[in-house]
Design a protein around this motif. Sequence first.
Motif, PDB file in Angstrom:
ATOM      1  N   ILE A 110      -3.754 -23.916   6.299  1.00 30.54           N
ATOM      2  CA  ILE A 110      -4.067 -23.264   5.024  1.00 30.54           C
ATOM      3  C   ILE A 110      -3.844 -24.188   3.830  1.00 30.54           C
ATOM      4  O   ILE A 110      -4.719 -24.330   2.961  1.00 30.54           O
ATOM      5  CB  ILE A 110      -3.224 -21.983   4.852  1.00 30.54           C
ATOM      6  N   LYS A 111      -2.695 -24.824   3.769  1.00 29.94           N
ATOM      7  CA  LYS A 111      -2.387 -25.708   2.653  1.00 29.94           C
ATOM      8  C   LYS A 111      -3.394 -26.845   2.575  1.00 29.94           C
ATOM      9  O   LYS A 111      -3.873 -27.190   1.487  1.00 29.94           O
ATOM     10  CB  LYS A 111      -0.966 -26.261   2.801  1.00 29.94           C
ATOM     11  N   GLY A 112      -3.732 -27.422   3.724  1.00 26.93           N
ATOM     12  CA  GLY A 112      -4.701 -28.514   3.755  1.00 26.93           C
ATOM     13  C   GLY A 112      -6.075 -28.069   3.307  1.00 26.93           C
ATOM     14  O   GLY A 112      -6.803 -28.817   2.641  1.00 26.93           O
ATOM     15  N   TYR A 113      -6.439 -26.831   3.657  1.00 23.34           N
ATOM     16  CA  TYR A 113      -7.755 -26.324   3.270  1.00 23.34           C
ATOM     17  C   TYR A 113      -7.860 -26.191   1.752  1.00 23.34           C
ATOM     18  O   TYR A 113      -8.857 -26.616   1.149  1.00 23.34           O
ATOM     19  CB  TYR A 113      -8.016 -24.966   3.921  1.00 23.34           C
ATOM     20  N   PHE A 114      -6.839 -25.621   1.133  1.00 28.55           N
ATOM     21  CA  PHE A 114      -6.883 -25.456  -0.316  1.00 28.55           C
ATOM     22  C   PHE A 114      -6.791 -26.799  -1.038  1.00 28.55           C
ATOM     23  O   PHE A 114      -7.364 -26.974  -2.124  1.00 28.55           O
ATOM     24  CB  PHE A 114      -5.777 -24.514  -0.790  1.00 28.55           C
ATOM     25  N   PHE A 115      -6.102 -27.753  -0.449  1.00 29.70           N
ATOM     26  CA  PHE A 115      -6.058 -29.104  -1.014  1.00 29.70           C
ATOM     27  C   PHE A 115      -7.460 -29.712  -0.974  1.00 29.70           C
ATOM     28  O   PHE A 115      -7.905 -30.354  -1.935  1.00 29.70           O
ATOM     29  CB  PHE A 115      -5.072 -29.970  -0.218  1.00 29.70           C
ATOM     30  N   LEU A 116      -8.162 -29.485   0.121  1.00 31.10           N
ATOM     31  CA  LEU A 116      -9.532 -29.971   0.287  1.00 31.10           C
ATOM     32  C   LEU A 116     -10.456 -29.308  -0.739  1.00 31.10           C
ATOM     33  O   LEU A 116     -11.271 -29.977  -1.390  1.00 31.10           O
ATOM     34  CB  LEU A 116     -10.010 -29.663   1.706  1.00 31.10           C
ATOM     35  N   PHE A 117     -10.317 -28.012  -0.899  1.00 36.56           N
ATOM     36  CA  PHE A 117     -11.161 -27.275  -1.838  1.00 36.56           C
ATOM     37  C   PHE A 117     -10.881 -27.704  -3.276  1.00 36.56           C
ATOM     38  O   PHE A 117     -11.797 -27.819  -4.097  1.00 36.56           O
ATOM     39  CB  PHE A 117     -10.920 -25.772  -1.676  1.00 36.56           C
ATOM     40  N   GLN A 118      -9.626 -27.958  -3.591  1.00 33.19           N
ATOM     41  CA  GLN A 118      -9.267 -28.415  -4.929  1.00 33.19           C
ATOM     42  C   GLN A 118      -9.893 -29.776  -5.219  1.00 33.19           C
ATOM     43  O   GLN A 118     -10.390 -30.027  -6.324  1.00 33.19           O
ATOM     44  CB  GLN A 118      -7.740 -28.501  -5.060  1.00 33.19           C
ATOM     45  N   GLY A 119      -9.865 -30.666  -4.236  1.00 36.31           N
ATOM     46  CA  GLY A 119     -10.485 -31.978  -4.401  1.00 36.31           C
ATOM     47  C   GLY A 119     -11.990 -31.868  -4.609  1.00 36.31           C
ATOM     48  O   GLY A 119     -12.582 -32.570  -5.441  1.00 36.31           O
ATOM     49  N   PHE A 120     -12.610 -30.973  -3.855  1.00 31.83           N
ATOM     50  CA  PHE A 120     -14.041 -30.717  -3.982  1.00 31.83           C
ATOM     51  C   PHE A 120     -14.378 -30.236  -5.392  1.00 31.83           C
ATOM     52  O   PHE A 120     -15.298 -30.754  -6.035  1.00 31.83           O
ATOM     53  CB  PHE A 120     -14.441 -29.662  -2.954  1.00 31.83           C
ATOM     54  N   CYS A 121     -13.625 -29.267  -5.900  1.00 34.82           N
ATOM     55  CA  CYS A 121     -13.879 -28.725  -7.236  1.00 34.82           C
ATOM     56  C   CYS A 121     -13.662 -29.780  -8.317  1.00 34.82           C
ATOM     57  O   CYS A 121     -14.461 -29.903  -9.253  1.00 34.82           O
ATOM     58  CB  CYS A 121     -12.968 -27.533  -7.509  1.00 34.82           C
ATOM     59  N   GLY A 122     -12.591 -30.553  -8.191  1.00 28.91           N
ATOM     60  CA  GLY A 122     -12.303 -31.584  -9.183  1.00 28.91           C
ATOM     61  C   GLY A 122     -13.405 -32.612  -9.283  1.00 28.91           C
ATOM     62  O   GLY A 122     -13.901 -32.916 -10.377  1.00 28.91           O
ATOM     63  N   ASP A 123     -13.829 -33.158  -8.151  1.00 34.52           N
ATOM     64  CA  ASP A 123     -14.891 -34.173  -8.140  1.00 34.52           C
ATOM     65  C   ASP A 123     -16.222 -33.588  -8.597  1.00 34.52           C
ATOM     66  O   ASP A 123     -16.977 -34.220  -9.341  1.00 34.52           O
ATOM     67  CB  ASP A 123     -15.049 -34.768  -6.737  1.00 34.52           C
ATOM     68  N   LEU A 124     -16.515 -32.373  -8.161  1.00 35.27           N
ATOM     69  CA  LEU A 124     -17.786 -31.736  -8.495  1.00 35.27           C
ATOM     70  C   LEU A 124     -17.912 -31.490  -9.994  1.00 35.27           C
ATOM     71  O   LEU A 124     -18.916 -31.869 -10.610  1.00 35.27           O
ATOM     72  CB  LEU A 124     -17.917 -30.415  -7.735  1.00 35.27           C
ATOM     73  N   PHE A 125     -16.911 -30.883 -10.607  1.00 38.52           N
ATOM     74  CA  PHE A 125     -17.029 -30.539 -12.025  1.00 38.52           C
ATOM     75  C   PHE A 125     -16.890 -31.754 -12.932  1.00 38.52           C
ATOM     76  O   PHE A 125     -17.517 -31.810 -14.000  1.00 38.52           O
ATOM     77  CB  PHE A 125     -16.024 -29.457 -12.394  1.00 38.52           C
ATOM     78  N   ASN A 126     -16.112 -32.727 -12.530  1.00 37.65           N
ATOM     79  CA  ASN A 126     -16.054 -33.966 -13.302  1.00 37.65           C
ATOM     80  C   ASN A 126     -17.399 -34.680 -13.278  1.00 37.65           C
ATOM     81  O   ASN A 126     -17.854 -35.223 -14.290  1.00 37.65           O
ATOM     82  CB  ASN A 126     -14.952 -34.884 -12.761  1.00 37.65           C
ATOM     83  N   LEU A 127     -18.045 -34.677 -12.132  1.00 35.37           N
ATOM     84  CA  LEU A 127     -19.363 -35.303 -12.004  1.00 35.37           C
ATOM     85  C   LEU A 127     -20.403 -34.539 -12.824  1.00 35.37           C
ATOM     86  O   LEU A 127     -21.240 -35.139 -13.502  1.00 35.37           O
ATOM     87  CB  LEU A 127     -19.775 -35.349 -10.529  1.00 35.37           C
ATOM     88  N   LEU A 128     -20.345 -33.211 -12.766  1.00 32.87           N
ATOM     89  CA  LEU A 128     -21.270 -32.398 -13.564  1.00 32.87           C
ATOM     90  C   LEU A 128     -21.061 -32.652 -15.057  1.00 32.87           C
ATOM     91  O   LEU A 128     -22.028 -32.720 -15.827  1.00 32.87           O
ATOM     92  CB  LEU A 128     -21.059 -30.916 -13.259  1.00 32.87           C
ATOM     93  N   GLY A 129     -19.818 -32.785 -15.471  1.00 36.19           N
ATOM     94  CA  GLY A 129     -19.538 -33.063 -16.872  1.00 36.19           C
ATOM     95  C   GLY A 129     -20.120 -34.395 -17.303  1.00 36.19           C
ATOM     96  O   GLY A 129     -20.611 -34.541 -18.423  1.00 36.19           O
ATOM     97  N   ASN A 130     -20.103 -35.364 -16.392  1.00 33.46           N
ATOM     98  CA  ASN A 130     -20.656 -36.689 -16.667  1.00 33.46           C
ATOM     99  C   ASN A 130     -22.180 -36.640 -16.747  1.00 33.46           C
ATOM    100  O   ASN A 130     -22.794 -37.203 -17.650  1.00 33.46           O
ATOM    101  CB  ASN A 130     -20.219 -37.658 -15.561  1.00 33.46           C
ATOM    102  N   LEU A 131     -22.805 -35.927 -15.831  1.00 33.11           N
ATOM    103  CA  LEU A 131     -24.265 -35.925 -15.725  1.00 33.11           C
ATOM    104  C   LEU A 131     -24.948 -34.950 -16.677  1.00 33.11           C
ATOM    105  O   LEU A 131     -26.081 -35.188 -17.104  1.00 33.11           O
ATOM    106  CB  LEU A 131     -24.680 -35.564 -14.292  1.00 33.11           C
ATOM    107  N   MET A 132     -24.268 -33.836 -17.013  1.00 30.21           N
ATOM    108  CA  MET A 132     -24.961 -32.757 -17.704  1.00 30.21           C
ATOM    109  C   MET A 132     -24.393 -32.366 -19.053  1.00 30.21           C
ATOM    110  O   MET A 132     -24.734 -31.316 -19.588  1.00 30.21           O
ATOM    111  CB  MET A 132     -24.969 -31.510 -16.818  1.00 30.21           C
ATOM    112  N   GLN A 133     -23.582 -33.198 -19.653  1.00 31.23           N
ATOM    113  CA  GLN A 133     -22.911 -32.802 -20.883  1.00 31.23           C
ATOM    114  C   GLN A 133     -23.906 -32.356 -21.961  1.00 31.23           C
ATOM    115  O   GLN A 133     -23.805 -31.264 -22.503  1.00 31.23           O
ATOM    116  CB  GLN A 133     -22.052 -33.945 -21.412  1.00 31.23           C
ATOM    117  N   TRP A 134     -24.887 -33.167 -22.250  1.00 29.33           N
ATOM    118  CA  TRP A 134     -25.841 -32.802 -23.302  1.00 29.33           C
ATOM    119  C   TRP A 134     -26.755 -31.661 -22.867  1.00 29.33           C
ATOM    120  O   TRP A 134     -27.152 -30.819 -23.669  1.00 29.33           O
ATOM    121  CB  TRP A 134     -26.674 -34.019 -23.702  1.00 29.33           C
ATOM    122  N   LYS A 135     -27.078 -31.605 -21.582  1.00 30.01           N
ATOM    123  CA  LYS A 135     -27.943 -30.528 -21.080  1.00 30.01           C
ATOM    124  C   LYS A 135     -27.239 -29.183 -21.152  1.00 30.01           C
ATOM    125  O   LYS A 135     -27.844 -28.169 -21.470  1.00 30.01           O
ATOM    126  CB  LYS A 135     -28.373 -30.830 -19.643  1.00 30.01           C
TER     127      LYS A 135
END
Length: 214
Positions: A110-135
């Motif tokens: 369980i702990k490992g799964y949520f750690f994995l999901f947290q990493g996924f969310c962090g990378d995903l939204f940081n990347l979206l912020g980089n690519l889509m800020q003006w959009k």
Amino acid sequence: MNFISQLFKKKNEPEEEESTKGTVEEFVTLIRVYYQAVMAVNLGITNLNILVDMALFKRMLKIPTQNNKLGVAEKARVRKVLMQDYGLSESFFKEIDSSVKKNCRNQNDIKGYFFLFQGFCGDLFNLLGNLMQWKFRLSMLMKKLLYNQTVKTVHEIMTRSEWKEVSVQKAAWSVRKYAATLGYSEQWIVDFVYNVVLLARDEQKKEFKKNRKA
């Protein structure tokens, strides 16, 4: 998710549009409640204290345990809330069910799964912020435009083979790796991301009005 709020900075007052329910924090917490309810059902968890978000949800809504099995009633209730208030489909929850089943074989996972999901969310939204800020700023007034831009950018992240910036390419590869491990489709990511950015947009609008009145 403070990096989300940075997407919606705007000098002029936004035009009125119907607000969504809840906040980013509430939405993400409800998603975690669903995860924990699935884990409780799949793994036969009886100690409510190790499922903090679900425990709070259960106590606040006074949800009785169904058939002496923790997670069954809680899973049904939180799914109903997420479908009614955020428009999520059955397929969204089926992918979570499959993901948890695949990656959580016992309580130690369980702990490992949520750690994995947290990493996924962090990378995903940081990347979206980089690519889509003006959009995001251009589309913040229209839900349909915001959704279409989200679909387009997520598809690009999941399929584009080459990027100009090495850091962006590495981040995209990281998101794909997380998604493959977790077992989430492009559409699941779109549905999750869209709700988060839509709620963040509404929070930003409310904050703007609050500051203007002060």
